[in-house]
Design an enzyme around this catalytic site. Sequence first.
Site, PDB file in Angstrom:
ATOM      1  N   LYS A 476       0.892  -1.290   0.130  1.00 34.16           N
ATOM      2  CA  LYS A 476       0.145   0.033   0.077  1.00 34.16           C
ATOM      3  C   LYS A 476       1.023   1.227   0.037  1.00 34.16           C
ATOM      4  CE  LYS A 476      -3.485   2.083   2.668  1.00 34.16           C
ATOM      5  NZ  LYS A 476      -4.311   2.067   3.941  1.00 34.16           N
ATOM      6  N   ASN A 480       0.559  11.387   2.335  1.00 31.63           N
ATOM      7  CA  ASN A 480      -0.267  12.027   3.188  1.00 31.63           C
ATOM      8  C   ASN A 480      -0.050  13.412   3.251  1.00 31.63           C
ATOM      9  OD1 ASN A 480      -2.125   9.909   3.854  1.00 31.63           O
ATOM     10  ND2 ASN A 480      -0.461   8.822   4.868  1.00 31.63           N
ATOM     11  N   SER A 525      -3.628   8.195  -1.179  1.00 39.77           N
ATOM     12  CA  SER A 525      -3.227   9.331  -0.745  1.00 39.77           C
ATOM     13  C   SER A 525      -4.202   9.967   0.214  1.00 39.77           C
ATOM     14  CB  SER A 525      -2.937  10.332  -1.790  1.00 39.77           C
ATOM     15  OG  SER A 525      -2.772  11.582  -1.156  1.00 39.77           O
ATOM     16  N   GLY A 527      -6.556   8.195   1.616  1.00 40.80           N
ATOM     17  CA  GLY A 527      -7.565   7.656   0.741  1.00 40.80           C
ATOM     18  C   GLY A 527      -7.489   8.196  -0.791  1.00 40.80           C
ATOM     19  N   ASP A 532      -6.042   8.877  -9.922  1.00 42.72           N
ATOM     20  CA  ASP A 532      -5.925   9.507 -11.170  1.00 42.72           C
ATOM     21  C   ASP A 532      -5.431   8.427 -12.335  1.00 42.72           C
ATOM     22  OD1 ASP A 532      -3.008   9.636 -11.440  1.00 42.72           O
ATOM     23  OD2 ASP A 532      -3.401  10.876  -9.785  1.00 42.72           O
ATOM     24  N   ASP A 546     -10.595   7.801   2.630  1.00 38.71           N
ATOM     25  CA  ASP A 546     -10.121   7.660   4.028  1.00 38.71           C
ATOM     26  C   ASP A 546     -11.910   7.283   4.778  1.00 38.71           C
ATOM     27  OD1 ASP A 546      -7.718   7.024   4.325  1.00 38.71           O
ATOM     28  OD2 ASP A 546      -7.199   9.013   5.026  1.00 38.71           O
ATOM     29  N   GLU A 612     -22.080 -12.550  13.590  1.00 39.09           N
ATOM     30  CA  GLU A 612     -21.501 -11.447  12.623  1.00 39.09           C
ATOM     31  C   GLU A 612     -20.487 -12.344  11.587  1.00 39.09           C
ATOM     32  OE1 GLU A 612     -22.004  -7.187  14.502  1.00 39.09           O
ATOM     33  OE2 GLU A 612     -20.388  -8.557  15.385  1.00 39.09           O
TER      34      GLU A 612
HETATM   35  C1  GLA Z   1      -3.751   7.329   5.347  1.00 37.98           C
HETATM   36  C2  GLA Z   1      -4.440   6.206   4.704  1.00 37.98           C
HETATM   37  C3  GLA Z   1      -5.002   5.357   5.669  1.00 37.98           C
HETATM   38  C4  GLA Z   1      -3.812   4.736   6.484  1.00 37.98           C
HETATM   39  C5  GLA Z   1      -2.971   5.945   7.154  1.00 37.98           C
HETATM   40  C6  GLA Z   1      -2.020   5.432   8.113  1.00 37.98           C
HETATM   41  O1  GLA Z   1      -4.467   8.003   5.934  1.00 37.98           O
HETATM   42  O2  GLA Z   1      -5.515   6.755   3.607  1.00 37.98           O
HETATM   43  O3  GLA Z   1      -5.681   4.086   5.155  1.00 37.98           O
HETATM   44  O4  GLA Z   1      -3.159   3.825   5.797  1.00 37.98           O
HETATM   45  O5  GLA Z   1      -2.634   6.633   6.240  1.00 37.98           O
HETATM   46  O6  GLA Z   1      -1.391   6.428   8.504  1.00 37.98           O
END
Ligand code: GLA
Length: 732
Positions: A476, A480, A525, A527, A532, A546, A612
């Site tokens: 991933k 940020n 980034s 979320g 793009d 996010d 659940e």
């Molecule tokens: C961003 C991501 C989240 C998570 C955090 C971790 O906000 O979008 O999904 O990975 O960073 O810090």
Amino acid sequence: MPILFDDKTRTFTLHTAKTTYQMTADEHDRLLHLYYGPSMNGNAECVLTHFDRGFSGNPGDIGEKRGYSLDVLPQEYPVSGSGDYRSPALVIRSASGIYGCDLKYREYEILPGKYSLPGLPAVYAAEEEAQTLKIVLRDENAGVEAVLYYGVLVQEDVITRAAQIRCIGGEKIILLKAAAANLDMITGNFDLITFNGRHEMERKPERQHVEHKEYRVGSRRGSSSHQYNPLMILTGRKTTETSGICYAMEFVYSGGFQGSVEKDQFNLTRMQMGLAETCFSYPVNPGETFTVPEVIMTCSDEGLRTLSWNLQNTIRDHVIRGTWKRRVCPVLLNSWEACFMDFDGRKIRELADEAKSLGMDMLVLDDGWFGTRDDDNQALGDWYANETKLGGSIRSLGQDIHDKGLLFGIWVEPEMVNENSQLYRNHPDWALRIPGREPVRARNQLVLDFSREEVRDAVYAQISKVLEESRADYLKWDYNRNIVDIYSAGETDQGRVLYDNMLGVYAFLERLRQDFPNLLIEGCSGGGGRFDAGMLYYCPQIWCSDNSDAIDRLRIQYGTSFGYPAETMGAHVSAVPNGGTGRMTSLQTRAYVAMSGTFGYELDPSKLTEIEKTEIRKEIAERNELAAFMIQADYVRLTDPFRDPVTAWGFVSKDRREGVFFAVATEIHGNMPVNYIRFEELMKNRQYVNEEDGKTYSSEVLRTIGLPLPRERGEYHSCRWHFVLDEKEVLS
Ligand code: GLA
């Protein structure tokens, strides 16, 4: 042949399956745009007029013809300095300070296949799927040449555009603005749809009537941004999902961009997409070439649904590459919303056990596993495992997860650094920051200078070691914050930094793809801040937002679907009440929304009841049954979540024999009218069996009236229909 050139009239005609694009090099060697729309045979030169217009100057080389002005003619690549006062695609300044140029048509070339761009993501195609047109425009006096590229993808109804700007004179030129695509439409009354948003609420479509002014969206953030997506759609005033003319421009670039639409004094509408102007002044030295990233253009006269399919199919088959192209991705459990940074090796292994017992395929270790990263103020840049926290090495953690029969994924944020990190302490000049000035911090982090190879190499060495040791299957890739301080210690001209930095990011990602060809990379980034087509060239999926609230996701995924395929949208089921909104929704509703994207879970299963867990097992099994169908299907938006009380969407097979549809009631009131969902994409005059209830339905009823949404109490209930053509009925 999709690309035709008529020698006599010097007209270029580009045909896709259902559209035609035409331009001409006129008697004054200016490249004028003539037509873009539904397939057309013939020459559209008759649309040009030459009236004497006050305050619209005439180029010096045309003599006394006062009826000829570039300020009013439709152009392919307008430049400032030519007499056109509308938005230019290209603005240059010479080293001696002279602005502008006047480009004239010089030559062309038609090539098999689709061009590619050095160091940049771009649509690709097999030789038999596409053709390329290269048109050379030149201004010898200004020492500049523009090579316009047109890539024609016949089946997708797509024409890509890119440009290369060359310095052919003896002194350098400085680029101040560079767009890849310009589209001048002489007539038409249009609406413009743009996609705006914010962190945790991305890509809301906003439609407005185009009046006499310039409309602009863009990003000055060094990334494509949460705030505006690099996608613009121009539509007829009456265009709907299923009817009417519409045009799209989608930028294949992840840095700052600028998109504009301008209606001029004589009602011509100009649409443009290219690089952001702010903090951009790129020197091109004699003999050098600058490449403007690509724009995907498409047109449909069958409404927005078809327009989206054109873009989605292009991304599926001509942008996404490698092992994960058109492949169902593993169902994962992500540790972020499960435990944030509050975990140890035992907890991660427990999560893995739970994931396995629920039928998931992969455990993803999110932020918090490296350096001294126990909170988000430190350690970015130190990509080595915190072995005390993990209770051992990353190798042994990866091994343990694999031994449990799961794939292993890991989170990184390669482009960033905290000042409180080993990397920063050793190399403070590796961050983008202005000497002598306190940097602007965001999430207490700075952006690394990826325009410098040594910086990239150092980060690459760390991250590739982690991937090798853990034998990670998934990465991933997060990002940020946005760029503020534009200063690279490695550059002599800071006007280059944003572009060179973006190319550095792409070079890093490309190297990763080459060295780890089976690695599934998910872009992120905060979320969806860098959702793009540029990122999708390297990462077949992107964490969509996010915001994991299923009801907000209905809107976010709806907006995203205008330009991007469903399976590129990272979507997870998270716990309720939702951490961001506090909203309660059923597991089923959350699962339906998430299975319309990549699908995974982002919660702590040890907090779930047995009931659940049983439901989750069932939902995972159902998703696995449907996923292979969904990634081949056409995505349909059935309602508008910003307007309608029910959000409904679905997936239909290309041959229309099968369709899976979902609906979520987003409004509940006393004694409600009944909401009907219509399934217009099914075949006419046939019978379909709904696998959910085993009953047979007439497709005319399904298409014209629809089925009522069951009346259930409580908010946000959801429903699914799985229609399969009744073959018996075909035979009878
Ligand atoms: C961003 C991501 C989240 C998570 C955090 C971790 O906000 O979008 O999904 O990975 O960073 O810090």
